[in-house]
Write a protein that holds these residues in place. Structure first.
Motif, PDB file in Angstrom:
ATOM      1  N   VAL A   1      -0.938  20.369  -4.464  1.00  0.00           N
ATOM      2  CA  VAL A   1      -1.951  19.400  -3.851  1.00  0.00           C
ATOM      3  C   VAL A   1      -1.491  18.209  -3.424  1.00  0.00           C
ATOM      4  O   VAL A   1      -0.812  17.390  -4.106  1.00  0.00           O
ATOM      5  N   ARG A   2      -1.569  17.901  -2.034  1.00  0.00           N
ATOM      6  CA  ARG A   2      -1.128  16.602  -1.399  1.00  0.00           C
ATOM      7  C   ARG A   2      -2.244  16.085  -0.422  1.00  0.00           C
ATOM      8  O   ARG A   2      -3.160  16.821  -0.381  1.00  0.00           O
ATOM      9  N   VAL A   3      -1.926  14.703  -0.485  1.00  0.00           N
ATOM     10  CA  VAL A   3      -3.086  14.074   0.718  1.00  0.00           C
ATOM     11  C   VAL A   3      -2.717  14.821   1.785  1.00  0.00           C
ATOM     12  O   VAL A   3      -1.526  14.694   2.342  1.00  0.00           O
ATOM     13  N   LYS A   4      -3.837  14.933   2.681  1.00  0.00           N
ATOM     14  CA  LYS A   4      -3.479  15.598   4.011  1.00  0.00           C
ATOM     15  C   LYS A   4      -2.775  14.790   4.830  1.00  0.00           C
ATOM     16  O   LYS A   4      -2.966  13.385   4.893  1.00  0.00           O
ATOM     17  N   GLY A   5      -1.851  15.347   5.324  1.00  0.00           N
ATOM     18  CA  GLY A   5      -1.040  14.600   6.369  1.00  0.00           C
ATOM     19  C   GLY A   5       0.052  13.754   5.838  1.00  0.00           C
ATOM     20  O   GLY A   5       0.724  13.006   6.459  1.00  0.00           O
ATOM     21  N   THR A   6       0.359  14.006   4.449  1.00  0.00           N
ATOM     22  CA  THR A   6       1.345  13.186   3.656  1.00  0.00           C
ATOM     23  C   THR A   6       2.238  13.932   2.744  1.00  0.00           C
ATOM     24  O   THR A   6       1.613  15.249   2.553  1.00  0.00           O
ATOM     25  N   ARG A   7       3.106  13.598   2.386  1.00  0.00           N
ATOM     26  CA  ARG A   7       4.092  14.294   1.522  1.00  0.00           C
ATOM     27  C   ARG A   7       3.624  13.808  -0.255  1.00  0.00           C
ATOM     28  O   ARG A   7       3.885  14.258  -1.083  1.00  0.00           O
ATOM     29  N   VAL A   8       2.574  13.003  -0.244  1.00  0.00           N
ATOM     30  CA  VAL A   8       2.080  12.442  -1.305  1.00  0.00           C
ATOM     31  C   VAL A   8       1.340  13.391  -2.261  1.00  0.00           C
ATOM     32  O   VAL A   8       0.193  13.701  -1.751  1.00  0.00           O
ATOM     33  N   THR A   9       1.613  13.715  -3.358  1.00  0.00           N
ATOM     34  CA  THR A   9       0.779  14.471  -4.349  1.00  0.00           C
ATOM     35  C   THR A   9      -0.186  14.140  -4.986  1.00  0.00           C
ATOM     36  O   THR A   9      -0.111  12.763  -5.327  1.00  0.00           O
ATOM     37  N   LEU A  10      -1.282  14.845  -5.325  1.00  0.00           N
ATOM     38  CA  LEU A  10      -2.191  14.419  -6.249  1.00  0.00           C
ATOM     39  C   LEU A  10      -1.541  13.840  -7.668  1.00  0.00           C
ATOM     40  O   LEU A  10      -2.300  12.747  -8.239  1.00  0.00           O
ATOM     41  N   ASP A  11      -0.638  14.500  -7.965  1.00  0.00           N
ATOM     42  CA  ASP A  11       0.116  13.965  -9.364  1.00  0.00           C
ATOM     43  C   ASP A  11       0.453  12.685  -9.243  1.00  0.00           C
ATOM     44  O   ASP A  11       0.055  12.009 -10.052  1.00  0.00           O
ATOM     45  N   THR A  12       0.946  12.301  -8.086  1.00  0.00           N
ATOM     46  CA  THR A  12       1.360  10.871  -7.774  1.00  0.00           C
ATOM     47  C   THR A  12       0.432   9.793  -7.977  1.00  0.00           C
ATOM     48  O   THR A  12       0.442   8.889  -8.748  1.00  0.00           O
ATOM     49  N   ILE A  13      -0.820  10.175  -7.402  1.00  0.00           N
ATOM     50  CA  ILE A  13      -1.809   9.236  -7.208  1.00  0.00           C
ATOM     51  C   ILE A  13      -2.564   9.117  -8.608  1.00  0.00           C
ATOM     52  O   ILE A  13      -2.658   8.007  -9.130  1.00  0.00           O
ATOM     53  N   VAL A  14      -2.756  10.182  -9.272  1.00  0.00           N
ATOM     54  CA  VAL A  14      -3.605  10.302 -10.629  1.00  0.00           C
ATOM     55  C   VAL A  14      -2.538   9.454 -11.732  1.00  0.00           C
ATOM     56  O   VAL A  14      -3.039   8.735 -12.411  1.00  0.00           O
ATOM     57  N   VAL A  15      -1.236   9.986 -11.717  1.00  0.00           N
ATOM     58  CA  VAL A  15      -0.468   9.377 -12.594  1.00  0.00           C
ATOM     59  C   VAL A  15      -0.150   7.789 -12.378  1.00  0.00           C
ATOM     60  O   VAL A  15      -0.284   6.954 -13.333  1.00  0.00           O
ATOM     61  N   THR A  16      -0.110   7.260 -11.292  1.00  0.00           N
ATOM     62  CA  THR A  16       0.049   5.927 -10.877  1.00  0.00           C
ATOM     63  C   THR A  16      -1.223   5.147 -11.245  1.00  0.00           C
ATOM     64  O   THR A  16      -1.374   4.132 -11.944  1.00  0.00           O
ATOM     65  N   PHE A  17      -2.317   5.826 -11.049  1.00  0.00           N
ATOM     66  CA  PHE A  17      -3.662   5.211 -11.235  1.00  0.00           C
ATOM     67  C   PHE A  17      -3.989   5.293 -12.729  1.00  0.00           C
ATOM     68  O   PHE A  17      -4.340   4.189 -13.329  1.00  0.00           O
ATOM     69  N   ASN A  18      -3.543   5.967 -13.449  1.00  0.00           N
ATOM     70  CA  ASN A  18      -3.818   6.099 -15.091  1.00  0.00           C
ATOM     71  C   ASN A  18      -2.656   5.000 -15.590  1.00  0.00           C
ATOM     72  O   ASN A  18      -2.799   4.667 -16.628  1.00  0.00           O
ATOM     73  N   GLN A  19      -1.616   4.675 -14.766  1.00  0.00           N
ATOM     74  CA  GLN A  19      -0.734   3.488 -15.293  1.00  0.00           C
ATOM     75  C   GLN A  19      -1.401   2.239 -15.130  1.00  0.00           C
ATOM     76  O   GLN A  19      -0.948   1.105 -15.384  1.00  0.00           O
ATOM     77  N   GLY A  20      -2.433   2.316 -14.415  1.00  0.00           N
ATOM     78  CA  GLY A  20      -3.243   0.722 -14.186  1.00  0.00           C
ATOM     79  C   GLY A  20      -3.165   0.281 -12.854  1.00  0.00           C
ATOM     80  O   GLY A  20      -3.714  -0.823 -12.580  1.00  0.00           O
ATOM     81  N   LYS A  21      -2.589   1.102 -12.034  1.00  0.00           N
ATOM     82  CA  LYS A  21      -2.307   0.573 -10.587  1.00  0.00           C
ATOM     83  C   LYS A  21      -3.646   0.651  -9.816  1.00  0.00           C
ATOM     84  O   LYS A  21      -4.514   1.576 -10.012  1.00  0.00           O
ATOM     85  N   THR A  22      -4.067  -0.309  -8.914  1.00  0.00           N
ATOM     86  CA  THR A  22      -5.299  -0.122  -8.264  1.00  0.00           C
ATOM     87  C   THR A  22      -4.836   0.382  -6.956  1.00  0.00           C
ATOM     88  O   THR A  22      -3.850   0.814  -6.556  1.00  0.00           O
ATOM     89  N   ALA A  23      -5.999   0.785  -6.231  1.00  0.00           N
ATOM     90  CA  ALA A  23      -6.042   1.915  -5.045  1.00  0.00           C
ATOM     91  C   ALA A  23      -5.096   1.193  -4.010  1.00  0.00           C
ATOM     92  O   ALA A  23      -4.337   1.559  -3.571  1.00  0.00           O
ATOM     93  N   LEU A  24      -5.349  -0.242  -4.149  1.00  0.00           N
ATOM     94  CA  LEU A  24      -4.612  -1.168  -2.967  1.00  0.00           C
ATOM     95  C   LEU A  24      -3.200  -0.758  -3.409  1.00  0.00           C
ATOM     96  O   LEU A  24      -2.241  -1.024  -2.438  1.00  0.00           O
ATOM     97  N   GLU A  25      -2.698  -1.240  -4.564  1.00  0.00           N
ATOM     98  CA  GLU A  25      -1.313  -1.148  -5.179  1.00  0.00           C
ATOM     99  C   GLU A  25      -0.965   0.272  -4.720  1.00  0.00           C
ATOM    100  O   GLU A  25       0.372   0.323  -4.274  1.00  0.00           O
TER     101      GLU A  25
END
Length: 109
Positions: free
Chosen positions: A20-44
């Motif tokens: 599962v990736r963000v449409k039009g990118t190579r960024v995975t759902l895994d990447t966003i969830v893990v980064t978010f759970n590490q305390g990063k904001t959406a802007l970061e």
């Protein structure tokens, strides 16, 4: 005055490799969830990955929070697949004796 709430599509897609990736990118759902759970904001997160739109990061986080059990199960499955692949590669490319061979090359004969 009347207001309506259109259904907003989730900016995620399942690619050919079943990731599962963000449409039009190579960024995975895994990447966003893990980064978010590490305390990063959406802007970061959006700043860290220039191919992402801030609105897509927010939408992905909302999707995760609304469907946490399903996303967590998906992430667990991905971790298991990664572990299996790592084990196969380690077995296929065993490093036994590599250190000894490298040290043997160093020492003058």
């Amino acid at each position: 005055m009347s207001i309506s709430f259109p259904d907003e599509p989730v900016p995620l897609e399942i690619c050919d490799d079943r990731v599962v990736r963000v449409k039009g990118t190579r960024v995975t759902l895994d990447t966003i969830v893990v980064t978010f759970n590490q305390g990063k904001t959406a802007l970061e997160i959006a700043s860290q990955y220039p191919s992402l739109q801030l609105v897509d990061v927010y939408a992905t986080i909302v999707f995760y929070l609304r469907h946490r059990p399903y996303v967590d199960a998906y992430l667990q499955e991905r971790q298991e697949q990664a572990r299996e692949i790592r084990e196969l590669n380690e077995a296929k490319f065993a490093d036994q004796g590599v250190r000894d061979r490298l040290l043997a090359r160093r020492s003058p004969s």
